[in-house]
Design a protein around this motif. Sequence first.
Motif, PDB file in Angstrom:
ATOM      1  N   SER A   1      -1.530  19.645  -8.178  1.00 55.31           N
ATOM      2  CA  SER A   1      -0.987  18.294  -8.369  1.00 55.31           C
ATOM      3  C   SER A   1       0.518  18.319  -8.591  1.00 55.31           C
ATOM      4  CB  SER A   1      -1.677  17.615  -9.556  1.00 55.31           C
ATOM      5  OG  SER A   1      -3.055  17.482  -9.308  1.00 55.31           O
TER       6      SER A   1
ATOM      7  N   ALA B   1      -0.108   4.371  -3.690  1.00 54.13           N
ATOM      8  CA  ALA B   1      -0.066   5.478  -4.658  1.00 54.13           C
ATOM      9  C   ALA B   1       1.366   5.783  -5.087  1.00 54.13           C
ATOM     10  CB  ALA B   1      -0.715   6.724  -4.058  1.00 54.13           C
ATOM     11  N   LEU B   2       2.308   5.706  -4.127  1.00 51.79           N
ATOM     12  CA  LEU B   2       3.708   6.019  -4.416  1.00 51.79           C
ATOM     13  C   LEU B   2       4.477   4.825  -4.974  1.00 51.79           C
ATOM     14  CD1 LEU B   2       4.543   8.168  -1.276  1.00 51.79           C
ATOM     15  CD2 LEU B   2       4.331   8.963  -3.632  1.00 51.79           C
TER      16      LEU B   2
ATOM     17  N   ARG C   1       9.067   9.593  -1.475  1.00 47.03           N
ATOM     18  CA  ARG C   1       9.455   8.330  -2.119  1.00 47.03           C
ATOM     19  C   ARG C   1      10.949   8.107  -1.990  1.00 47.03           C
ATOM     20  NH1 ARG C   1       8.052   7.466  -8.285  1.00 47.03           N
ATOM     21  NH2 ARG C   1       6.048   6.688  -7.548  1.00 47.03           N
TER      22      ARG C   1
ATOM     23  N   VAL D   1      -2.995  11.451  -4.652  1.00 45.10           N
ATOM     24  CA  VAL D   1      -2.776  11.649  -3.219  1.00 45.10           C
ATOM     25  C   VAL D   1      -3.622  12.814  -2.707  1.00 45.10           C
ATOM     26  CG1 VAL D   1      -1.065  12.293  -1.474  1.00 45.10           C
ATOM     27  CG2 VAL D   1      -0.514  10.545  -3.177  1.00 45.10           C
TER      28      VAL D   1
ATOM     29  N   THR E   1       0.070  10.954  -9.896  1.00 45.81           N
ATOM     30  CA  THR E   1       0.183  10.486  -8.511  1.00 45.81           C
ATOM     31  C   THR E   1      -0.076  11.628  -7.537  1.00 45.81           C
ATOM     32  OG1 THR E   1       1.743   8.776  -9.170  1.00 45.81           O
ATOM     33  CG2 THR E   1       1.697   9.360  -6.831  1.00 45.81           C
TER      34      THR E   1
ATOM     35  N   THR F   1      -1.543  13.360   8.180  1.00 44.63           N
ATOM     36  CA  THR F   1      -0.743  12.862   7.055  1.00 44.63           C
ATOM     37  C   THR F   1       0.719  12.728   7.456  1.00 44.63           C
ATOM     38  OG1 THR F   1      -2.265  13.909   5.488  1.00 44.63           O
ATOM     39  CG2 THR F   1      -0.097  13.285   4.653  1.00 44.63           C
TER      40      THR F   1
ATOM     41  N   ILE G   1      -6.970  11.531  -2.034  1.00 46.35           N
ATOM     42  CA  ILE G   1      -6.985  10.791  -0.763  1.00 46.35           C
ATOM     43  C   ILE G   1      -7.120  11.768   0.409  1.00 46.35           C
ATOM     44  CG2 ILE G   1      -5.578   9.357   0.784  1.00 46.35           C
ATOM     45  CD1 ILE G   1      -4.410   8.033  -1.772  1.00 46.35           C
TER      46      ILE G   1
ATOM     47  N   ARG H   1      -2.610   3.290   1.673  1.00 51.55           N
ATOM     48  CA  ARG H   1      -3.047   3.960   0.441  1.00 51.55           C
ATOM     49  C   ARG H   1      -1.941   4.865  -0.107  1.00 51.55           C
ATOM     50  NH1 ARG H   1      -8.746   6.666   1.066  1.00 51.55           N
ATOM     51  NH2 ARG H   1      -8.590   6.709  -1.209  1.00 51.55           N
ATOM     52  N   LEU H   2      -1.203   5.538   0.782  1.00 51.79           N
ATOM     53  CA  LEU H   2      -0.090   6.371   0.329  1.00 51.79           C
ATOM     54  C   LEU H   2       1.013   5.506  -0.284  1.00 51.79           C
ATOM     55  CD1 LEU H   2       0.259   8.966   3.245  1.00 51.79           C
ATOM     56  CD2 LEU H   2      -0.621   9.379   0.935  1.00 51.79           C
TER      57      LEU H   2
ATOM     58  N   LEU I   1       5.951  14.713  -2.847  1.00 47.54           N
ATOM     59  CA  LEU I   1       5.910  13.248  -2.763  1.00 47.54           C
ATOM     60  C   LEU I   1       7.179  12.605  -3.316  1.00 47.54           C
ATOM     61  CD1 LEU I   1       2.176  12.819  -3.775  1.00 47.54           C
ATOM     62  CD2 LEU I   1       3.162  12.317  -1.520  1.00 47.54           C
TER      63      LEU I   1
ATOM     64  N   LEU J   1       1.616  19.272   0.991  1.00 54.75           N
ATOM     65  CA  LEU J   1       0.367  18.667   0.510  1.00 54.75           C
ATOM     66  C   LEU J   1      -0.837  19.472   0.984  1.00 54.75           C
ATOM     67  CD1 LEU J   1       1.197  14.884   1.019  1.00 54.75           C
ATOM     68  CD2 LEU J   1       0.959  16.080  -1.168  1.00 54.75           C
TER      69      LEU J   1
END
Length: 201
Positions: free
Chosen positions: A11, A103-104, A22, A73, A69, A166, A76, A99-100, A18, A187
């Motif tokens: 994670s 989440a972000l 972002r 992800v 987060t 992705t 997901i 969904r991404l 991520l 990821l």
Amino acid sequence: MPTDYACQAASERAAQALTHVRAAIAPAQSNAASQEDIPVVLRSYLGVSSRSADANAYAARPAAVGVATGSLVLVILLEGLQAEMNGAMAQWYATLPDRLAEALDVPQPGNRQAPPRRRPPSSWETLKELQNTSQEVLTSLMGPARGGASGPGALVMRLTLIQDITSAAMRRMAVPVETADWAAEELAIAAASLFGVTPRS
């Protein structure tokens, strides 16, 4: 079942990747005082002109992505593995960019408005969900999968597919190609580490 440590480490790696995603798509928000809020004397001392201040000097980068987060992800993406094994990949991919983005906490594809602020997910809850979803994937892989492929080799193949998808989803979110490809690879590596395998580069 992946250990608590493995889920935490995966994670954290996902969260770092991520954060770059972002930063590439979220508008910079100022956490510092605006130029008008700085007294004239201090502006003169800092060498900031009242008319020609550099706005970037006050613009903050989007906040770093948290471990919760990162876990979310990864869940997901693991759902993408399950979707591939169940023949539901198209439906999963169709919702992936939204969904991404959710989440972000960034604008969803095609929508320039920032999403409403939401309560960040709990790290404990998302790490537990990640551990449970990983176990479900392992259980599915132990039996004969769709198309007869199973075991570690099949997992690596599927993770490579999830990585490519992705990256494509991130590009649909207006993430630059280089960033999308790199983040998707990170990821995939994070997800693979949950199962003790390494995806193909």
